[in-house]
Design a protein around this motif. Sequence first.
Motif, short mmCIF file in Angstrom:
data_model
loop_
_atom_site.label_atom_id
_atom_site.label_comp_id
_atom_site.label_asym_id
_atom_site.label_seq_id
_atom_site.Cartn_x
_atom_site.Cartn_y
_atom_site.Cartn_z
N ASP A 43 0.87 -1.15 0.03
CA ASP A 43 -0.07 0.05 -0.06
C ASP A 43 0.88 1.35 0.00
N MET A 44 2.04 1.25 0.80
CA MET A 44 2.78 2.50 1.04
C MET A 44 3.53 2.58 -0.55
N THR A 45 4.07 1.63 -1.22
CA THR A 45 4.51 1.81 -2.64
C THR A 45 3.54 2.24 -3.34
N ASP A 46 2.38 1.59 -3.27
CA ASP A 46 1.47 1.91 -4.35
C ASP A 46 0.93 3.80 -4.18
N ARG A 47 0.90 4.08 -2.88
CA ARG A 47 0.65 5.45 -2.51
C ARG A 47 1.66 6.39 -3.07
N THR A 48 2.91 5.89 -2.87
CA THR A 48 4.16 6.66 -3.39
C THR A 48 4.17 6.97 -4.84
N GLU A 49 3.64 5.59 -5.51
CA GLU A 49 3.77 5.90 -6.92
C GLU A 49 2.43 6.80 -7.37
N LEU A 50 1.26 6.77 -6.73
CA LEU A 50 0.14 7.44 -6.83
C LEU A 50 0.59 8.91 -6.76
N GLU A 51 1.14 9.35 -5.79
CA GLU A 51 1.71 10.67 -5.46
C GLU A 51 2.64 10.93 -6.54
N ALA A 52 3.51 10.30 -6.87
CA ALA A 52 4.74 10.73 -7.85
C ALA A 52 3.87 10.99 -9.22
N LYS A 53 3.13 9.98 -9.58
CA LYS A 53 2.30 10.23 -10.79
C LYS A 53 1.54 11.62 -10.74
N LEU A 54 0.85 11.73 -9.77
CA LEU A 54 0.10 13.03 -9.77
C LEU A 54 1.02 14.33 -9.64
N GLU A 55 1.92 14.16 -8.92
CA GLU A 55 2.86 15.27 -8.84
C GLU A 55 3.49 15.34 -10.40
N SER A 56 3.63 14.60 -11.23
CA SER A 56 4.33 14.48 -12.50
C SER A 56 3.25 15.34 -13.44
N ILE A 57 1.99 14.76 -13.43
CA ILE A 57 0.82 15.29 -14.02
C ILE A 57 0.80 16.77 -13.73
N LEU A 58 0.70 17.22 -12.38
CA LEU A 58 0.29 18.69 -12.18
C LEU A 58 1.20 19.56 -12.49
N GLU A 59 2.79 18.76 -12.31
CA GLU A 59 3.94 19.99 -12.72
C GLU A 59 3.99 20.25 -13.96
N ASN A 60 3.23 19.47 -15.02
CA ASN A 60 3.16 19.46 -16.40
C ASN A 60 1.95 20.13 -16.97
N THR A 61 1.11 20.87 -15.93
CA THR A 61 0.01 21.51 -16.25
C THR A 61 0.11 22.91 -16.02
N GLU A 62 -0.11 23.73 -16.97
CA GLU A 62 0.11 25.05 -17.32
C GLU A 62 -0.12 25.88 -16.00
N GLY A 63 0.91 26.55 -15.52
CA GLY A 63 0.63 27.46 -14.23
C GLY A 63 0.81 26.77 -12.92
N ALA A 64 0.82 25.57 -12.60
CA ALA A 64 1.03 24.99 -11.51
C ALA A 64 2.55 24.94 -10.70
N GLY A 65 3.49 24.87 -11.76
CA GLY A 65 4.75 25.02 -11.14
C GLY A 65 5.34 23.93 -10.51
N GLN A 66 6.02 24.00 -9.34
CA GLN A 66 6.68 22.85 -8.88
C GLN A 66 5.55 22.33 -7.93
N VAL A 67 5.30 20.95 -7.59
CA VAL A 67 4.21 20.44 -6.94
C VAL A 67 4.66 19.20 -6.06
N GLN A 68 4.26 19.34 -4.82
CA GLN A 68 4.37 18.21 -4.04
C GLN A 68 2.94 17.96 -3.41
N VAL A 69 2.67 16.33 -3.54
CA VAL A 69 1.51 15.90 -2.89
C VAL A 69 1.58 14.87 -2.00
N LEU A 70 0.56 14.75 -1.04
CA LEU A 70 0.43 13.84 -0.12
C LEU A 70 -1.11 13.24 -0.16
N LEU A 71 -0.82 11.89 -0.23
CA LEU A 71 -2.31 11.30 -0.38
C LEU A 71 -2.57 10.74 0.81
N MET A 72 -3.70 10.84 1.52
CA MET A 72 -4.28 10.10 2.64
C MET A 72 -5.08 8.76 2.09
#
Length: 127
Positions: A43-72
Motif C-alpha cells: 500500500d505504501m509503495t502504491d501510494r508513493t507511486e500514485l503521489e509521484a504520478k499525480l505530481e508529474s501530471i500537475l507539474e506539467n499543467t500550465e501555471g502549477a509550477g513545482q508541486v508536492q502531493v500527499l495522499l491520505m
Amino acid sequence: MTGQQWTMLLLLGLLLTVISLPVSDSKKEKRTRSGILEEAEEDMTDRTELEAKLESILENTEGAGQVQVLLMTGQQQGFYGSGKIEVTGVLISAEGADDPVIVRNIQQAVMALFQIEAHKIKIMKMK
C-alpha cells in the motif's frame, strides 16, 4: 432411556466438548501477521507511486509550477475480502496556488481522478 439413547447423548456431549476447545495455529498467525505487513508495504509503495504520478501530471499543467502531493489513504474491503486503496484526502503544495484558476483546475483534476469531494482536497501555495 435405552442404551442407544445414552450412547447418542454421550457422543453429543463429547462432540460439544471438542468443538468448544480453543484452537491455536501459531504458523497460521505468523503468516497472517507477515501478510498484513506485506500488504501495508505494498500500500505504501502504491501510494508513493500514485503521489509521484499525480505530481508529474500537475507539474506539467500550465501555471502549477513545482508541486508536492500527499495522499491520505484507507483500505476499502471488497465483496471477497480483497482490499483496494481508497484515497480519503489530498494535500497539495504548488507554486502556482496563488492563482484561483490554477487552484480550481488542480482541485477539479483531483476530484475527477480520485472521486472525492472538494472539502477533502487542500491546495496550498508553495514558498
